[in-house]
Design a protein around this motif. Structure first.
Motif, mmCIF file in Angstrom:
data_model
loop_
_atom_site.group_PDB
_atom_site.id
_atom_site.type_symbol
_atom_site.label_atom_id
_atom_site.label_comp_id
_atom_site.label_asym_id
_atom_site.label_seq_id
_atom_site.Cartn_x
_atom_site.Cartn_y
_atom_site.Cartn_z
ATOM 1 N N SER A 71 0.834 -1.207 0.000
ATOM 2 C CA SER A 71 0.000 0.000 0.000
ATOM 3 C C SER A 71 0.861 1.245 0.000
ATOM 4 O O SER A 71 0.611 2.200 -0.743
ATOM 5 C CB SER A 71 -0.911 0.027 1.228
ATOM 6 N N ALA A 72 1.908 1.245 0.840
ATOM 7 C CA ALA A 72 2.798 2.397 0.934
ATOM 8 C C ALA A 72 3.491 2.642 -0.405
ATOM 9 O O ALA A 72 3.609 3.784 -0.868
ATOM 10 C CB ALA A 72 3.829 2.171 2.034
ATOM 11 N N ILE A 73 3.953 1.539 -1.041
ATOM 12 C CA ILE A 73 4.626 1.672 -2.336
ATOM 13 C C ILE A 73 3.666 2.252 -3.376
ATOM 14 O O ILE A 73 4.023 3.141 -4.149
ATOM 15 C CB ILE A 73 5.167 0.301 -2.801
ATOM 16 N N PHE A 74 2.402 1.759 -3.352
ATOM 17 C CA PHE A 74 1.434 2.250 -4.343
ATOM 18 C C PHE A 74 1.138 3.732 -4.133
ATOM 19 O O PHE A 74 0.984 4.479 -5.101
ATOM 20 C CB PHE A 74 0.146 1.437 -4.287
ATOM 21 N N SER A 75 1.078 4.176 -2.861
ATOM 22 C CA SER A 75 0.853 5.604 -2.605
ATOM 23 C C SER A 75 2.013 6.417 -3.153
ATOM 24 O O SER A 75 1.821 7.479 -3.756
ATOM 25 C CB SER A 75 0.730 5.870 -1.103
ATOM 26 N N ALA A 76 3.242 5.902 -2.947
ATOM 27 C CA ALA A 76 4.424 6.611 -3.438
ATOM 28 C C ALA A 76 4.378 6.721 -4.963
ATOM 29 O O ALA A 76 4.673 7.774 -5.543
ATOM 30 C CB ALA A 76 5.687 5.881 -2.993
ATOM 31 N N ILE A 77 3.984 5.607 -5.617
ATOM 32 C CA ILE A 77 3.885 5.622 -7.085
ATOM 33 C C ILE A 77 2.842 6.649 -7.513
ATOM 34 O O ILE A 77 3.056 7.421 -8.453
ATOM 35 C CB ILE A 77 3.513 4.222 -7.608
ATOM 36 N N GLU A 78 1.708 6.672 -6.796
ATOM 37 C CA GLU A 78 0.648 7.613 -7.142
ATOM 38 C C GLU A 78 1.167 9.051 -7.079
ATOM 39 O O GLU A 78 0.937 9.847 -7.995
ATOM 40 C CB GLU A 78 -0.538 7.446 -6.193
ATOM 41 N N ARG A 79 1.898 9.375 -5.984
ATOM 42 C CA ARG A 79 2.424 10.742 -5.839
ATOM 43 C C ARG A 79 3.417 11.059 -6.952
ATOM 44 O O ARG A 79 3.456 12.175 -7.470
ATOM 45 C CB ARG A 79 3.085 10.901 -4.463
ATOM 46 N N ALA A 80 4.237 10.068 -7.341
ATOM 47 C CA ALA A 80 5.285 10.321 -8.328
ATOM 48 C C ALA A 80 4.719 10.426 -9.744
ATOM 49 O O ALA A 80 5.158 11.261 -10.539
ATOM 50 C CB ALA A 80 6.344 9.219 -8.264
ATOM 51 N N VAL A 81 3.749 9.582 -10.084
ATOM 52 C CA VAL A 81 3.311 9.481 -11.474
ATOM 53 C C VAL A 81 2.081 10.343 -11.772
ATOM 54 O O VAL A 81 1.988 10.972 -12.824
ATOM 55 C CB VAL A 81 3.009 8.005 -11.828
ATOM 56 N N PHE A 82 1.152 10.362 -10.828
ATOM 57 C CA PHE A 82 -0.133 11.008 -11.133
ATOM 58 C C PHE A 82 -0.286 12.362 -10.452
ATOM 59 O O PHE A 82 -1.375 12.871 -10.304
ATOM 60 C CB PHE A 82 -1.286 10.106 -10.723
ATOM 61 N N ASN A 83 0.826 12.925 -9.985
ATOM 62 C CA ASN A 83 0.728 14.172 -9.234
ATOM 63 C C ASN A 83 0.771 15.376 -10.173
ATOM 64 O O ASN A 83 1.774 16.051 -10.307
ATOM 65 C CB ASN A 83 1.883 14.242 -8.212
ATOM 66 N N TYR A 84 -0.333 15.592 -10.870
ATOM 67 C CA TYR A 84 -0.433 16.778 -11.715
ATOM 68 C C TYR A 84 -1.852 17.316 -11.615
ATOM 69 O O TYR A 84 -2.794 16.551 -11.367
ATOM 70 C CB TYR A 84 -0.055 16.472 -13.169
ATOM 71 N N PRO A 85 -2.028 18.626 -11.793
ATOM 72 C CA PRO A 85 -3.360 19.188 -11.618
ATOM 73 C C PRO A 85 -4.256 18.869 -12.806
ATOM 74 O O PRO A 85 -3.778 18.753 -13.930
ATOM 75 C CB PRO A 85 -3.098 20.698 -11.520
ATOM 76 N N VAL A 86 -5.513 18.640 -12.523
ATOM 77 C CA VAL A 86 -6.474 18.436 -13.606
ATOM 78 C C VAL A 86 -7.662 19.351 -13.393
ATOM 79 O O VAL A 86 -7.975 19.705 -12.261
ATOM 80 C CB VAL A 86 -6.992 16.977 -13.667
ATOM 81 N N SER A 87 -8.280 19.716 -14.501
ATOM 82 C CA SER A 87 -9.520 20.472 -14.383
ATOM 83 C C SER A 87 -10.663 19.515 -14.635
ATOM 84 O O SER A 87 -10.570 18.642 -15.477
ATOM 85 C CB SER A 87 -9.542 21.624 -15.372
ATOM 86 N N ARG A 88 -11.685 19.653 -13.860
ATOM 87 C CA ARG A 88 -12.806 18.722 -14.019
ATOM 88 C C ARG A 88 -13.971 19.439 -14.686
ATOM 89 O O ARG A 88 -14.263 20.568 -14.350
ATOM 90 C CB ARG A 88 -13.253 18.180 -12.664
#
Lengths: 266, 222
Positions: free
Chosen positions: B205-222
């Motif tokens: 779980s911790a590794i997946f959170s780290a991956i999420e922060r590294a890969v998907f950490n960009y702003p989006v407009s909804r």
């Protein structure tokens, strides 16, 4: 008042225990049995298929059938007494039963306490593998895949003799180990003689027994010194084996004829 | 009162360690391969070709409606009669990939379908190639959208891998069963094994959170 009653009960209880312990283990004579007209046989009822309670709530199984045949042979009425693994020898030695047909494995330790007849049942485990391969010793199985049912008798026995480099694969039960052998996922498996017979039946000619692992035979037990009675029991067993009756009992309860090492009469 | 005795269990730590290694390697490999397979299958399913869609649907339904134990028995005991003989570990890996991919395909398909068609058209209008459109405009935002569902499926995959001991693969559950049958300290063994699984799940779980922060950490407009 209450404490007096309790003390009395305690003394009586102690006396009972001491009485049993002090009671000399008396030899069983045939004449005594004939006079009584019945034979009290101790058997397990929690050890299928050897000893079970059937749907009529009566003791039944391989042991019960042997006991029935024994009583018939001696011309006595059968009186089956349910015993448990830990208390079966005390039951016999304290004289509450005359004889044990209770899947009692013949071991040197037990033979010091009770006197055993010739074997009437037995379990043997062996390594079985593809026909034509040379797996005659544990050395020949180095680098080969051997399937075993986890924690079974054959697992313990094979693990003890297995050489370093043997690829042991443990399955949850015999059925999975057999399946692995039949589908060629392992080169050999360890199993009991009953399972060996089943494999040879479903896949004739494909597999053969390679080498034995362990063998245990069960005997009928009587109190020490009961020479005459033991002679009668042994004579009965020879008849049971030569008449094919033991084979029938074995087929009925184990699904396979009695193994050769059980049937030999010498 | 039950007297706990962990000494014989802890004395078997080399077996436990080997089991942990097998479980981790099996799970991580199955996650990586399964992710790749399910992206391809999800792309095929949403491609618009009815034949591809039919094949993927049939696979997903077949796997999602049969028990994992039966699937792994089929692969290990059944495939040899068709000429494919796998070692317990390879059979376990194949079964985990096949099982995981069926569930993950549906999750990723949902992610792909969450991408507005206007975005794809915008990408094309900007002159991106079809592959570029799929990778940057469809796949990455799609994975971002379904990431929480994917992580729980990953964790579930690791926990499911405990079933592979049934075909004699030497994972952590198998190591636990072996120790239990040797020491008869079943309660202690299962407590230790449960704790190890818990630690491994938390670590994943911790590794997946780290991956999420590294890969998907960009702003989006909804």
């Amino acid at each position: 008042m209450k404490s007096v009653a309790r003390r009395l009960a305690l003394i009586m209880g102690l006396g009972l225990i001491l009485g049993i312990a002090a009671q000399p283990t008396q030899a069983q004579s045939l004449a005594e049995l004939k006079a009584r007209g019945s034979l009290k046989v101790g058997m397990l009822v929690d050890f299928p298929p050897f000893g079970i309670i059937n749907t009529d709530n009566k003791p039944d199984g391989y042991d019960a059938d042997v006991a029935r045949a024994l009583a018939d042979n001696l011309g006595l009425k059968l009186d089956l007494v349910a015993v448990t693994g830990p208390n079966r020898i005390p039951y016999l030695l304290s004289g509450q039963i005359d004889v044990l047909v209770a899947s009692l494995g013949i071991t040197p330790e037990r033979a010091e306490k009770v006197t055993f007849s010739k074997p009437y049942a037995g379990i043997r485990t062996a390594v079985i593998g593809t026909a034509g391969t040379d797996f005659s010793t544990p050395d020949k199985l180095i680098g080969k895949r051997v399937g075993l049912a986890r924690a079974s008798t054959q697992d313990i026995a094979f693990t003890k003799v297995a050489k370093e480099g043997t690829l042991i694969q443990r399955f949850d039960d015999d059925a999975s180990a057999v399946q692995a052998l039949l589908s060629g996922q392992v080169d050999a498996i360890g199993c009991s003689n009953v399972v060996v017979d089943q494999i040879l039946k479903v896949a004739p000619g494909r597999f053969e027994e390679k080498f034995p692992l362990s063998q245990q035979v069960q005997g009928i037990a009587v109190r020490p010194g009961s020479t005459e009675f033991l002679g009668a029991v042994d004579k009965f067993l020879v008849e049971l084996k030569t008449s094919g009756k033991l084979n029938d009992i074995s087929k009925k309860w184990l699904g396979a004829p009695a193994a050769e090492f059980v049937l030999k009469t010498n | 009162m039950y007297h706990f005795n962990f000494a014989p269990v802890l004395a078997s730590w080399p077996d436990l360690l080997a089991g942990i290694e097998t479980t981790l390697v099996l799970s991580a490999s199955a996650m990586a391969i399964g992710l790749a397979v399910s992206i391809v299958l999800a792309a095929a399913k949403t491609s618009g070709f009815w034949a591809l869609r039919f094949v993927v649907d049939a696979y997903v339904e077949l796997i999602r409606n049969t028990p994992f134990l039966v699937q792994i028995f089929f692969i290990y005991f059944g495939l040899p009669s068709l000429g494919l003989r796998l070692t317990p570990t390879s059979a376990a890996l194949l079964a985990l990939v096949v099982n995981f991919s069926a569930y993950a395909t549906e999750i990723i398909r949902a992610g792909i379908e969450s991408i507005h068609h206007g975005q794809i058209e915008a990408g094309r209008a900007l002159g991106l190639s079809g592959v570029q459109v799929f990778l940057y405009i469809v796949l990455k935002p799609a994975l971002r959208n379904v990431y929480p569902a994917m992580t729980s499926q990953f964790i579930y995959l690791m926990l499911t891998s405990s079933v592979v001991s049934a075909i004699s693969a030497g994972d952590l559950a198998a190591a636990g069963n072996d120790i239990q049958s040797r020491t008869f300290a079943s309660f202690e063994v299962y407590i230790v094994v449960t704790l190890i699984y818990l630690v491994m799940s938390s670590a994943f779980s911790a590794i997946f959170s780290a991956i999420e922060r590294a890969v998907f950490n960009y702003p989006v407009s909804r």
